[in-house]
Design a protein around this motif. Structure first.
Motif, PDB file in Angstrom:
ATOM      1  N   ILE C  15       0.866  -1.274  -0.065  1.00 36.77           N
ATOM      2  CA  ILE C  15      -0.095  -0.241  -0.252  1.00 36.77           C
ATOM      3  C   ILE C  15       0.758   1.416   0.268  1.00 36.77           C
ATOM      4  O   ILE C  15       1.771   1.188   0.604  1.00 36.77           O
ATOM      5  N   PHE C  16       0.607   2.047  -1.143  1.00 39.14           N
ATOM      6  CA  PHE C  16       1.389   2.858  -1.464  1.00 39.14           C
ATOM      7  C   PHE C  16       0.997   4.480  -0.783  1.00 39.14           C
ATOM      8  O   PHE C  16      -0.264   4.755  -1.401  1.00 39.14           O
ATOM      9  N   VAL C  17       1.270   5.151   0.313  1.00 39.47           N
ATOM     10  CA  VAL C  17      -0.084   6.750   1.043  1.00 39.47           C
ATOM     11  C   VAL C  17       1.290   6.926   1.110  1.00 39.47           C
ATOM     12  O   VAL C  17       2.225   7.289   1.009  1.00 39.47           O
ATOM     13  N   LYS C  22      -3.370  11.588   7.166  1.00 41.71           N
ATOM     14  CA  LYS C  22      -3.542  11.193   8.656  1.00 41.71           C
ATOM     15  C   LYS C  22      -5.389  10.353   8.251  1.00 41.71           C
ATOM     16  O   LYS C  22      -6.197  10.832   6.990  1.00 41.71           O
ATOM     17  N   TYR C  23      -5.827   9.370   9.063  1.00 48.22           N
ATOM     18  CA  TYR C  23      -7.002   8.761   9.013  1.00 48.22           C
ATOM     19  C   TYR C  23      -7.208   8.912  11.042  1.00 48.22           C
ATOM     20  O   TYR C  23      -6.392   8.764  11.952  1.00 48.22           O
ATOM     21  N   LYS C  24      -8.079   9.471  11.180  1.00 49.22           N
ATOM     22  CA  LYS C  24      -8.521   9.731  12.567  1.00 49.22           C
ATOM     23  C   LYS C  24      -7.432  10.297  13.663  1.00 49.22           C
ATOM     24  O   LYS C  24      -7.192   9.997  14.962  1.00 49.22           O
ATOM     25  N   ASN C  25      -6.745  11.649  13.226  1.00 45.09           N
ATOM     26  CA  ASN C  25      -6.041  11.848  13.993  1.00 45.09           C
ATOM     27  C   ASN C  25      -4.619  10.930  14.371  1.00 45.09           C
ATOM     28  O   ASN C  25      -3.567  11.369  14.739  1.00 45.09           O
ATOM     29  N   VAL C  33      -1.474  -0.444   9.687  1.00 41.62           N
ATOM     30  CA  VAL C  33      -1.180  -1.460  10.824  1.00 41.62           C
ATOM     31  C   VAL C  33      -1.307  -1.660  12.229  1.00 41.62           C
ATOM     32  O   VAL C  33      -2.026  -3.005  12.208  1.00 41.62           O
ATOM     33  N   LEU C  34      -2.135  -0.766  12.741  1.00 46.50           N
ATOM     34  CA  LEU C  34      -3.260  -1.474  13.604  1.00 46.50           C
ATOM     35  C   LEU C  34      -4.089  -2.262  13.345  1.00 46.50           C
ATOM     36  O   LEU C  34      -5.065  -2.717  13.868  1.00 46.50           O
ATOM     37  N   LYS C  35      -5.031  -1.452  11.748  1.00 43.71           N
ATOM     38  CA  LYS C  35      -5.686  -2.926  11.563  1.00 43.71           C
ATOM     39  C   LYS C  35      -5.510  -3.529  11.318  1.00 43.71           C
ATOM     40  O   LYS C  35      -5.999  -5.279  11.488  1.00 43.71           O
ATOM     41  N   ILE C  95      -8.694   5.019   2.741  1.00 38.68           N
ATOM     42  CA  ILE C  95      -7.604   5.858   1.698  1.00 38.68           C
ATOM     43  C   ILE C  95      -8.242   6.564   0.597  1.00 38.68           C
ATOM     44  O   ILE C  95      -9.556   6.196   0.541  1.00 38.68           O
ATOM     45  N   LYS C  96      -8.328   7.847   0.621  1.00 38.14           N
ATOM     46  CA  LYS C  96      -8.412   7.911  -0.474  1.00 38.14           C
ATOM     47  C   LYS C  96      -7.390   8.991  -0.829  1.00 38.14           C
ATOM     48  O   LYS C  96      -8.102   9.001  -2.582  1.00 38.14           O
TER      49      LYS C  96
END
Lengths: 132, 132, 132
Positions: C15-17, C22-25, C33-35, C95-96
């Motif tokens: 996954i390239f970002v 940001k996601y939820k601060n 990674v948390l997911k 991911i946007k």
């Protein structure tokens, strides 16, 4: 801001060169990124290694300052077969020492753009089934 | 300085271990590079991650100093099937915790060498069509 | 400490970002990674690039301080098809702007664990031949 999502087949290109390699007075990896941008490729990512060896036989490592001047860098580009092939032709004279790997991947792309680049990729993916 | 170019099929090996893993008092990733060099592999590249988790269940990240001592490192090697298989046998006893991925790639190699290593790879690629 | 070894087919996800996404601060790559951890995936590795361009058209590079705030990061996850597919569904809204690549690999896993995660992967690999 709307997000557009599309998926399909693509080619992955990974180019391994030395950080210290030059092309026209600039780092070669940077010249490779500029060329990808010039050809309107979808993207490029440069990663720097901490140790390695390659065309040269010496092992370079960031742990030893003296010989860390030519650490490996990897330029990764993912795009359609057509764009990857055009790019490979364009960079053929730029690399004196290095390795390129090529393989097939499936992609999922998220983008807020609906610019020309997105239209191009969408169009290619839509016409992809016709080619097979 | 002349540049030689050749292309053909190859195997890609990516080895994921912890930066802090040891093998005989040296970093394991360095021992893996030394072994590749000893076996006269075409090259190796080590990249260090900034966050990750794996065999251990804890997430390590370079953003938090205290638990950044075992960040993931990736050793990437691209070579012929024969050399990769021999390498895998040699390192089998070296890794206690880790992941190896293997897949097929096409390579394009640029080199100024016409030494033994280049001759080996050229020869293998020339004889490749016969195998199929 | 005994080491268990097993091998089989798996899927690789990259996954390239942007580092600054940001996601939820929290950094998006950390949320990804948390997911993966939450879903009990086998592992995740985050690598940071030194230069790149992507959804945005600007080239960012660590060599120029001012525009280095959105360097590319790559989150790599290797797991079974089932776990990768579940993960992709879960991150679909996160991911946007970004690119995901998917491809097949063979894995060799070394582990000192005989916990639930190892049992899961062993079981899946043992049942893999039945599916084909």
């Amino acid at each position: 801001m709307a997000t557009f999502k599309f998926s399909g087949p693509a080619k992955r290109l990974r180019i391994f060169v030395g950080e210290g390699h030059k092309y026209k007075n600039m780092p070669l990896y940077h010249a490779l990124v500029l060329k990808a941008k010039e050809l309107d490729m979808a993207g490029a990512t440069v990663t720097k290694g901490i140790e390695g060896f390659g065309g040269h036989s010496r092992i370079v490592t960031s742990r030893i300052v003296d010989i860390s001047s030519d650490l490996p860098v990897v330029v990764e580009i993912v795009d359609s077969v057509e764009y990857i092939e055009k790019y490979l032709q364009e960079i053929d004279g730029m690399i004196k020492e290095g390795l390129i790997t090529l393989d097939d991947v499936e992609i999922i792309k998220y983008s807020s753009l609906e610019g020309e680049r997105l239209k191009r990729i969408k169009k290619e993916n839509q016409s992809e089934p016709d080619k097979k």
